[in-house]
Design a protein around this motif. Structure first.
Motif, PDB file in Angstrom:
ATOM      1  N   GLU A   1       0.800  -1.752   0.121  1.00  0.00           N
ATOM      2  CA  GLU A   1      -0.015   0.031  -0.066  1.00  0.00           C
ATOM      3  C   GLU A   1       0.768   1.619   0.261  1.00  0.00           C
ATOM      4  OE1 GLU A   1       0.837  -1.437   4.292  1.00  0.00           O
ATOM      5  OE2 GLU A   1       0.448  -2.007   2.561  1.00  0.00           O
ATOM      6  N   GLN A   2       1.833   1.405   0.393  1.00  0.00           N
ATOM      7  CA  GLN A   2       2.932   2.119   0.429  1.00  0.00           C
ATOM      8  C   GLN A   2       3.451   2.726  -1.101  1.00  0.00           C
ATOM      9  OE1 GLN A   2       3.460   4.278   3.320  1.00  0.00           O
ATOM     10  NE2 GLN A   2       2.124   2.347   4.379  1.00  0.00           N
ATOM     11  N   ALA A   3       3.244   2.197  -2.247  1.00  0.00           N
ATOM     12  CA  ALA A   3       3.325   2.467  -3.306  1.00  0.00           C
ATOM     13  C   ALA A   3       2.461   3.669  -3.963  1.00  0.00           C
ATOM     14  CB  ALA A   3       2.964   1.069  -4.183  1.00  0.00           C
ATOM     15  N   SER A   4       1.255   3.421  -3.074  1.00  0.00           N
ATOM     16  CA  SER A   4       0.463   5.266  -3.807  1.00  0.00           C
ATOM     17  C   SER A   4       0.376   5.708  -2.775  1.00  0.00           C
ATOM     18  CB  SER A   4      -0.683   4.284  -3.863  1.00  0.00           C
ATOM     19  OG  SER A   4      -1.927   3.698  -3.088  1.00  0.00           O
ATOM     20  N   SER A   5       1.463   5.293  -1.360  1.00  0.00           N
ATOM     21  CA  SER A   5       1.582   6.931  -0.158  1.00  0.00           C
ATOM     22  C   SER A   5       0.564   8.106  -1.150  1.00  0.00           C
ATOM     23  CB  SER A   5       2.664   6.821   0.461  1.00  0.00           C
ATOM     24  OG  SER A   5       2.761   7.687   0.924  1.00  0.00           O
ATOM     25  N   ALA A   6       0.482   9.074   0.187  1.00  0.00           N
ATOM     26  CA  ALA A   6       0.459  10.049  -0.167  1.00  0.00           C
ATOM     27  C   ALA A   6       2.139  10.836  -0.014  1.00  0.00           C
ATOM     28  CB  ALA A   6      -0.830  11.088   1.047  1.00  0.00           C
TER      29      ALA A   6
ATOM     30  N   ASN B   1       5.230  11.672  -1.334  1.00  0.00           N
ATOM     31  CA  ASN B   1       5.997  11.233  -2.786  1.00  0.00           C
ATOM     32  C   ASN B   1       7.620  10.897  -2.290  1.00  0.00           C
ATOM     33  OD1 ASN B   1       4.027  12.420  -4.250  1.00  0.00           O
ATOM     34  ND2 ASN B   1       4.702  14.303  -4.134  1.00  0.00           N
TER      35      ASN B   1
ATOM     36  N   THR C   1       6.210   6.870  -1.506  1.00  0.00           N
ATOM     37  CA  THR C   1       6.261   6.070  -2.615  1.00  0.00           C
ATOM     38  C   THR C   1       7.312   5.985  -3.984  1.00  0.00           C
ATOM     39  OG1 THR C   1       3.882   7.386  -2.918  1.00  0.00           O
ATOM     40  CG2 THR C   1       5.221   5.516  -5.094  1.00  0.00           C
ATOM     41  N   THR C   2       8.078   6.944  -4.013  1.00  0.00           N
ATOM     42  CA  THR C   2       9.856   6.657  -4.605  1.00  0.00           C
ATOM     43  C   THR C   2      10.315   5.839  -3.974  1.00  0.00           C
ATOM     44  OG1 THR C   2       9.893   9.068  -5.311  1.00  0.00           O
ATOM     45  CG2 THR C   2      11.595   8.439  -5.482  1.00  0.00           C
TER      46      THR C   2
ATOM     47  N   PHE D   1       9.470   1.845  -4.399  1.00  0.00           N
ATOM     48  CA  PHE D   1       9.754   1.666  -6.096  1.00  0.00           C
ATOM     49  C   PHE D   1      12.239   1.203  -5.656  1.00  0.00           C
ATOM     50  CE2 PHE D   1       5.259   2.965  -6.514  1.00  0.00           C
ATOM     51  CZ  PHE D   1       4.734   2.125  -7.225  1.00  0.00           C
TER      52      PHE D   1
END
Length: 58
Positions: free
Chosen positions: A30-35, A37, A40-41, A44
């Motif tokens: 779910e951290q792949a779409s964290s608010a 940035n 998220t970066t 990945f």
């Protein structure tokens, strides 16, 4: 958890265990779409590190 995501990429390769990193990524997908940035970066980036360690190529 965000601290792990943000700093795990700075660890030496020898301290990263492929199986543990894989499980961490799966458990925290779910951290792949964290608010946030940066989270998220860095998530990945960990995926890329996992790929490199697991498959020995980019």
């Amino acid at each position: 958890m965000e601290s792990v995501i943000n700093y795990a990429g700075r660890l030496p390769e020898a301290s990263l265990k492929v199986d543990q990193l894989h499980q961490f990524l799966v458990d925290n997908i779910e951290q792949a779409s964290s608010a946030k940035n940066n989270v998220t970066t860095n998530f990945f980036k960990l995926v890329c590190i996992y790929d490199l360690l697991q498959f020995k190529q980019l």
